[in-house]
Design an enzyme around this catalytic site. Sequence first.
Site, PDB file in Angstrom:
ATOM      1  N   GLU A 124     -32.258  18.898  -1.063  1.00 34.63           N
ATOM      2  CA  GLU A 124     -31.408  17.713  -1.091  1.00 34.63           C
ATOM      3  C   GLU A 124     -30.728  17.493   0.257  1.00 34.63           C
ATOM      4  O   GLU A 124     -30.565  16.361   0.709  1.00 34.63           O
ATOM      5  CB  GLU A 124     -30.354  17.843  -2.196  1.00 34.63           C
ATOM      6  CG  GLU A 124     -30.916  17.697  -3.592  1.00 34.63           C
ATOM      7  CD  GLU A 124     -29.858  17.927  -4.658  1.00 34.63           C
ATOM      8  OE1 GLU A 124     -29.900  17.260  -5.695  1.00 34.63           O
ATOM      9  OE2 GLU A 124     -28.979  18.781  -4.436  1.00 34.63           O
ATOM     10  N   HIS A 178      -9.103  -0.245  -2.189  1.00 35.35           N
ATOM     11  CA  HIS A 178      -9.340   1.199  -2.332  1.00 35.35           C
ATOM     12  C   HIS A 178      -9.411   1.635  -3.791  1.00 35.35           C
ATOM     13  O   HIS A 178      -9.695   2.810  -4.050  1.00 35.35           O
ATOM     14  CB  HIS A 178      -8.259   1.995  -1.597  1.00 35.35           C
ATOM     15  CG  HIS A 178      -8.529   2.143  -0.140  1.00 35.35           C
ATOM     16  ND1 HIS A 178      -9.072   3.275   0.411  1.00 35.35           N
ATOM     17  CD2 HIS A 178      -8.352   1.281   0.890  1.00 35.35           C
ATOM     18  CE1 HIS A 178      -9.203   3.125   1.716  1.00 35.35           C
ATOM     19  NE2 HIS A 178      -8.771   1.919   2.033  1.00 35.35           N
ATOM     20  N   ASP A 205       0.828  -1.208   0.000  1.00 35.06           N
ATOM     21  CA  ASP A 205       0.000   0.000   0.000  1.00 35.06           C
ATOM     22  C   ASP A 205       0.865   1.262   0.000  1.00 35.06           C
ATOM     23  O   ASP A 205       1.831   1.362   0.753  1.00 35.06           O
ATOM     24  CB  ASP A 205      -0.890   0.025   1.240  1.00 35.06           C
ATOM     25  CG  ASP A 205      -1.843  -1.155   1.307  1.00 35.06           C
ATOM     26  OD1 ASP A 205      -1.480  -2.236   0.837  1.00 35.06           O
ATOM     27  OD2 ASP A 205      -2.942  -0.983   1.868  1.00 35.06           O
TER      28      ASP A 205
END
Length: 700
Positions: free
Chosen positions: A648, A223, A161
Amino acid sequence: AFKAAVLIQQWYRRHVARLEMRRRCTWRIFQSIEYACEQDQIKLHNFFSYLMDQFTPSSSKERDFISRMFISGESYKEAELEKYCDYESIEVPDSYTGPRLSFPLLPDHATALLEAFQQKQQLHARYVLNLLHETRKHLKQLPNISHVSTCYSEEVTVCGDLHGQLDDLFLIFYKNGLPSPSKSYVFNGDFVDRGKQSLEILVILFTFLLIYPKEVHLNRGNHEDHMVNLRYGFTKEVMHKYKVHGKKILRMFQNVFCWLPLATLIDQKVLIIHGGISDTTDLDMLEKIQRDKFISVLRMKKRKESSRKPEIQAINGERKSGTDAAGNEAAPRLSLQPQSGQAPSTANRLEFSRWLRQTVQEQMDTCRRLMDISESEPEEPTYSSMVSLKDVDEPCWTHQEEWKQILDILWSDPMPQEGCRENKVRGGGCYFGPDVTEKFLEKYSLQFLIRSHECKQDGYEFCHNRKVLTIFSASNYYEIGSNRGAYVKLGPDLIPHFIQYQANKTAHTLTMTQRQGFPVALISRVEESAFRALREKLFAHTSALISAFKAYDGDNTGKITLSNWATAVESVLRLGLPWRMLRPQLVRSTEDNMLEYKSWLDDLAMEQRSQEHIQSSLLEVIYRNRSNLETIFRIIDRDHSGLISFEEFQQTWKLFSSHMNIELTDDGINDLVRSIDFNKDGNIDFNEFLEAFRLVKQCP
C-alpha cells in the site's frame, strides 16, 4: 529642549513604523503559506476526482486500493449508522473518574464538562457517541438557515473560528457568560482542526446546543468536512484520544457535520455565513437544499450526477421524448408519464403532488435498476424529498448547482475590487466585491453580512462600506502574539459591539518592566516563526529555484543580482510576497549586490536536513509535499490505525508521484521503505516516518 523633543518624537515614529512594517510582512508570510496549503488541498482532491473518472484499474488489488480511498467518506443509511455506532454496548468501567452524561442534558452537565476539560480530563467514548447521537437527532430537525430574534434575549453574541483552541472558548465564556435563556450565541463554523482540543470544543458546543436549543446556534464551516479533517489534524486528534472507539466517533462526527445548518439570520436583517457569497448565491435555493448529502464539499460525484440528468431534464421539461440535445433520435429514456392512466389535473394540487412524488420515486427506482446500483450503496436524494405542496411548480436544481451554492458560502472571501471571480488563492469558492454585496443585501432586504473564515490581526474587520464584517475568535492563531481574537454582540438595534482578547498565559505573567519591551519581543518571536516556515517553503522548491536562477545566470557564474533573486523566487513560489523587503532576513548581505545562489540553497538545506543517508532530492520532495502525502496516507489507512502495508505504501508513492509529476524509481521507494520499517514487522508507522524527518510535531 524643543529640538530634543522633536528628535525623540521622530525617532519614536520611525520605530513604530518599522515595527508595523515588520508586523505586516510577517502577517503576509503566514497568510500566504496558509492559503497556498489550502490550494494544495483542493488540487489534491481534484486529482482524486480525476482518478475516479479516468483511472481504469488493471487488477482487483488496484481497484480495491482506489475504492478504499473514497468509500470512507460515504454516508451510512440510518439503520446502519445506528448499528455501527451503538454506544449502549460500550461499558464505562468503575475506575472512570471523568464526567458522566445522562439525557436529557441539564446545565449541571455542561458545568461538569467545563471543569473536567479545564483539568485535562477526557470524556468516555460511550458518552461522546451518545452525545453525537442526540446532537444528530436534533440537527436533523433544523432548517438550513436558522432564524434568531433579539426580542427573546437582550443580545446575540456571534463567535468566529475557534480551530480547536479551547482556551479561547473558555475566555469567551468567562468574559461574556455561559449560554442561557437570556444569552444567545451563534458559533460561525470552523470549530475543529489546527488546534489540539477540537473534540473538547465540539463536546461543549453540542452540550449547550441540546440544553438550550433556542439560544445556541451552530453554522457549518469549511473545516466541518472530513476530507479537510484528514489534512489539518482533527482526524489525527480523535484517533489519538480514542484509540479503541475512535473510528466510530469519527464516523459520527462526519455525519453530524453534514447536518449542521448553513447560515443564521438575525431579525431577518443580518445574515451570518462562514465564508461569503457569490454573484449566484441564492438564499431560496440554500433553504431547500438537502444539506446532509454533502458529506464533503470538496468532492463531487460526477458519475452519479450524470445518471440523474435524465430525471432532472424530464421534470423541468428540457428535452422532447426520443431526441437528444442536438435533436437527434435518442435511445429510450426515463419519462415521468405514468405507465397507465392519465395524470390527475393540476387543479387538484394535493392529488397532483401525491401523483408527482409517487411517479418520481418509481422512476428513480427504475434508474437504480438500470444503473445496477445496489441497495447497500448510499442513496442519492430523491426528488420526492424536494417536492412539496408549495414548490411543485418550481424547477429542480442539479447536484452541481447545489454543490456550488454550499462551496461559495463556505469558502469565499471579500475583495476590494468590484465583481466576482474565482478564488485561486484558496483554490475554492470565489472573491466577491462590494457591488456583489450591495446587490445581495438589496435583494434580500438585509443590513449587513457577518462572516468568518479569515484570520484578522485585531480579531475583526469591516469591509465593503461596513456592509461585511469578518469576525475571528482564535487568538494567537499563527503564533503567540500574532493576532487577537474577538466576538461581536448585537442588540435589538443591530449595532455591533466588539470584545477583543488574547488567550496568552505568557503575557499575563510578565512584570511591568517586561511588559514595556513585550511588543518588540513578541513581534520578533512571531517574525522568527514566520521566516522559519518561509525557509522550509523555499527549501521544498530547491530544484525549481535552481532552474529559475540559472535563467538569469547566462554566463554560468553561479551568481545573480538580488533583484533577479527576488523575481525568480516569486516566479517559483507564487506567494505574492514583497521579496525585496524580506531579502535581509533571508539572504546575507553582499558587497557587490550579487548572490551565490548555490551556496545560499546549501545553507537552506543544512537547516532542514535531518537524515544524511536520505538523498537530498528525495528529502526535498518529502518537504514540498508532506501535507499531500499525509492526506493520501490517512485516506488509504481506512481503520486510522497509523499502519499500512509495504504494498500500500508503494502504491501511495506511485499515486503521489503521478499527481505531483515527480519521477521516483522503484529502487528508491524500496530503499525508503526498508529504512523506515524500524521494527521489521512488514508495516509502516506513518507517525514515526514523519517524526524521523521532523515533518510534523508529535501529537501530545
